[in-house]
Every structure is written in structure tokens, then in C-alpha cells.
Enzyme design. Sequence first.
Site, PDB file in Angstrom:
ATOM      1  CE  LYS A  95      -4.285  -1.604   0.155  1.00  0.00           C
ATOM      2  NZ  LYS A  95      -5.200  -1.375  -0.999  1.00  0.00           N
ATOM      3  CD  GLU A 117      -9.944   4.488   0.704  1.00  0.00           C
ATOM      4  OE1 GLU A 117      -9.758   5.709   0.560  1.00  0.00           O
ATOM      5  OE2 GLU A 117      -9.251   3.620   0.132  1.00  0.00           O
ATOM      6  CB  SER A 383      -0.282  -7.973  -1.420  1.00  0.00           C
ATOM      7  OG  SER A 383      -1.192  -8.775  -0.690  1.00  0.00           O
TER       8      SER A 383
END
Lengths: 397, 265
Positions: A95, A117, A383
Site C-alpha cells: 500500500k 479510507e 502483498s
Amino acid sequence: MSHRSANLLHPDQHGYYGDFGGAFVPEMLYPNVRELQENYLKITATKKFRSAFEKLLKDYVGRPTPLFYAENLSRQYHTNIYLKREDLCHTGAHKINNTIGQVLLAEALGKTRIIAETGAGQHGVATATVCALKGLECVVYMGEKDIERQAPNVARMKMLGAKVVPARSGSKTLKDATNEAIRDWINHAADTYYIIGSVVGPHPYPDMVARFQSVISREIQKQLKKITGNELPSYVIACVGGGSNAAGAFYHFIEEKKVKLVAVEAAGLGIKSGMSAATTQLGTTGILHGSKSLLMQTADGQVTEPHSISAGLDYPGIGPLHANLYTSKRAEFLSATDGEALAAAFNLSKKEGIIPALESAHALAVLNNKKFRKSDVVVICLSGRGDKDLATYMDNL
Amino acid sequence: MNKLDQLFKNKKEPVLNVYYTAGFPELESTTEVALSLQKHGADIIEIGIPYSDPIADGPVIQQSNMQAIANGISIAKIFEQLESVKSQLTVPVVLMGYLNPVLQFGMERFCAAAARAGISGVILPDLPMYEYEKFYEKIFREYKLHLIFLVTPETGIGRIEKADKLSGGFLYAVSSSATTGNNAAMNGQEVYFKKLQQLRLKNSFLIGFGVRDKATFDLAGKYAAGAIIGTAYIKALQSLKNIDQATAEFLQSIRPAHIIKPVNI
């Protein structure tokens, strides 16, 4: 009613990937979205931006992340499995590649306040992190339900100086956190930049986030070339909620037709259980959060609540890039249930000494359902790491 | 002639457009609220189509949307309800909704049903002008329905003119960049309102967002053809009074001196 764009990788000028995309925002957000549409390619192409972005990815995030040959897993599945170790990024997931890019863009646009968010909290932590680094005010919207079940990430965001605001509307999860962030943006349009965490939202977000995450596939190419002499793998496998790590892992292979792309959605308790988040299997074309894509909804067009054991995949939509990869059959879409993901997480932990995030475990789970050749090169995007999921894992030990 | 056009052609005092959510507070309230609003002097009735994710709305309208969906409202049901009172409703009725439920219903089917139910205009805040021109303008024209676009203080002059050109009935001037029910919205926007006044737009404009009482309605009326009130009326409907009494008192508080013409049915 088609917007056939020339290729699968880039949207047309209106943000369409085939029939999906666009920018469906109320007039109150038009100036902000327009400002981004007109500037994101210009700013990100400047030398100043590129060097700041690359330097932070290297020295702050710790890139390039390793491409690890998983010997034990390869033996188990009779093929060659490489793990792209996004779990080793600063803050524990891919991220941050995107939040670094967007915070630099926000700075270039002169914005002083950042909102985001978050579902599981990974994107929220990654946003709070870059805001701390840049000294920017940060407000993160998170569903009230998710705040309860992801307490460690809430604590991290607070420690990093972010304000965490509970989204109490609707079902009190990621979808509602996104609604609240959009409402905040409408009410503070002049000074606020909205860092969206996935390849969703109005154009240019899907393309912009995909570009920031594309460093994943750029590195895979270089690393494979060095290890195997061929920069193209046989398969790239990644999990898909909104689809940011998959977009990054697929990006530079999308136009390489020899590379098979496999996206793995969360089946929850099973596709037909009524408790699932497998959007391509259960969704129809609709509009949510500013773009037209595949969407889980009732016949009346009310968005339905998904279910996945992994909060990061617990989203009723999918990015328009992926919707187009799905309908054009460029990527194969599979799914893994909560139970299959858990089993895959335990298997990787024991076989390779790596505890994966529950999201990434969905990508690993399809190793059981696909036949590979012995000579295949299979790259799986790992990830994120599993620290945030320990409570769930302990319940299932 | 479209009822909206007639209204603005003949209007002598500021127009009051009142918004409420279909299927709220009860599933079958849709028609009762509409008739009550007409009876007590609303000039335009704007009916909200409930949606699970109303991003431009504040908490009060969100809550009414959730409750209406829980009550079982749907677009098909709304049209059925409105058709049943079509002959009794003489004031123009406008539908306001987010694009997704309308697209699932089907735009052509939606416009056809709206025309059958006697609807005069439609507001779809998340439908971009580009999409409207490319895909839907023809359909709206075919069914003689007005689509009403929104402009805000940040909308550039060229874009206001384009919104005006594409809109019919009236132009929806959002008082500030805010979600509905934001009380700060009306403060200090006189420059923007004057700018709209001076643009010689084809349509009259109504000010919405933050208009909630006599003072804000009167302020809007100084610059615009009138105003749209939503959140404050939904709050009034939430009170325990019956619908007709709540509506009478609410409209009386906005326009105490207004003389209500008897409706000829």
C-alpha cells in the site's frame, strides 16, 4: 454504449477501460477531479517528482523488494514458485508504494490536508505514515466495525499522528468508510487531497494508483531476467479486492500475451453462500465510488454487503481495469474461500517461514486448484505480511 | 407545456421546492407526503429515490434513505405510488436520485415510466454532463423530461453556461461545496449568487443545500428564483406528529405570509 479503448493497460481520455471506468462525481467534486485529471501525468513525469518518488521507494520503503524462489513450495506443487515480497515493504504491505506517490502529488498541488479510507487499516497506516513524514494533517475514515476488529492498526495510525474517524453509516465497513471520505472531500474540497487506496474511484485514480503500484511488475521483470534470463514469467498470481496489488503485479505484463494473469477474489464462505466478496462471479455492471465497474448489488441497484475473512478483500466492487481484464478474458479470475486462504497461510508459514497477510493467502490458495508444468515460472504477489491477522490465525491454530 | 416551465413563467414570488425521501417514514408515505406538500403550498415537490450509498448527502438524508430501503422501497414501487396520485398532483414533481439504481432500472424505461407518472424533471447529481450528452440526452428529449444539473461556487463560468444549456426547468445552484444539511453552506455566498444572477442564464436557478428556515429561504429568494429545502423537512417528518400536521407547520414556518391557492383537481 461502448468506449472501446485501444488497449487494456491505459484508459481513454474519459477514464474508460473498455466499458468500465469514467468519473461519476457530483459537481462539488468536479474541480478536484478535473485538477487531478489535468495534472497527474504532467507532475508525475517531472524529474523532480520521479527522483523524489524513487528515492523514497528505495530509502524509506526499502525497495526493490526481493523476488524469492520458494524452494519448498515449488517442490510441493511441482513447479517454480517465486514470491514477490511486498510484505517486506515499510508498514508491511504494498500500500505504501501508492501513498508515497500520492502524497508527493498532493504536495505538488499545494494541498495541506490529507484524507483516506481504510478497511483492514493497511492503507490507513500507509497514509498516516507518509503524512507523518511530510508533516501533513491526516484524517482516516474507517468503518466502526473494522475499528473494533483491527485494533492494532488503529493504534498505529494514532501513534503516527492521524485522526481516525469511525464511519457509522450503512454497514460500517470499507464501503461506508469510502463514502465518508468522499463526503469529507466534498465539504473540504479546497485544501484537501483524498488518497484513495486502491485502483477504484473516479478517473484518474484507477490509472494513477496502477502506475504507482506498477513498480512491482517492473521489478519482477528485472529480477526474473537476472535469475532465469527471461523477464517474462509463465504466470502472475495476485489477490483482488479493489485490486491495487494485482494491478501493480500485472501492469507490465498486461500487454505480454504469453504471460498468464490470475486474479484471486475472496469467496468468503463460498460463492453461493450469500457471504462472499467474489465480485466478478456475483456482480453486474454498476456505479460505485465514482466509477462504472462490476459491482455486487441487488436488482434495484442497492449495493450489497460482501463478506470475507480478510478485511482488505471485503469490498463489493473491483477496479475498472480489472473488470475489463475479466470481461476481455485477458486475466483468469479465480476465488478462494476463507478456509482455503487460512490453510494456505498456515502452509506458507510452515513451509517457507513466512506468515502472509490473509489477503495474500488467497493468492497462495489457488496453487491447489491449478495445474502447472514443471518448467513453469509462477510469480505470486505476496502483498502483505500477516502480523495484523494474528488474532484470526490464533483462533484457527 | 412542462409544468416546471409553466411555474417559472408565471411565478410572482420565490419558488419553494421541498425535497423528501420516497418510502419514508413509511413505505406508503410517498403519496401522503406529496399531497400534503401540495396542500400546504410547496411549489415543486422533489422526491428522492433512496440509495444505499448517497455520497452527496449528510447524515439526516442518509438515514432516511436507509430507512426507506429497509421499508422496501424501489423505483418500480415509487412509480406505482406516483401513478396512483397522478391526477391529484397539479404541482410539478421532480425525481432526485443517484445514477446506479436508475441505470439498473434502465434509463429508457425510467424516462418512460417518469413521463407516464407525470414527472416534470430529474436530478441525477453523479451523472456527468459528458455521459448525459453521449448516452442519455436523446432519451430525455424524447420523453419531454427536463434533466436538472447542479452548479457550485467553484463551477467555472463556461461550465455553468453548459449546465444551463443542457438543463431544463431550472438550474440547481448548490450554495457551497458541501453535503446536504450543512448549516454553514449559506454563509457568505452573495458574490456567487450575484454572479449567477448576472449570467443571463436560460433557466431560473434555485438555491439548495443549507436552506433550512425562513431566514435562509428569504436570503435565497433575494438572489434566486427560489430555494430547495430537504434536510430540515426530513427532520420535521421524523417528529412524532402526523405527516399532514408536520408539513403544515413546517411550510408555515418557512413562508408565514404565503397565501395558498386552492388546488383544482
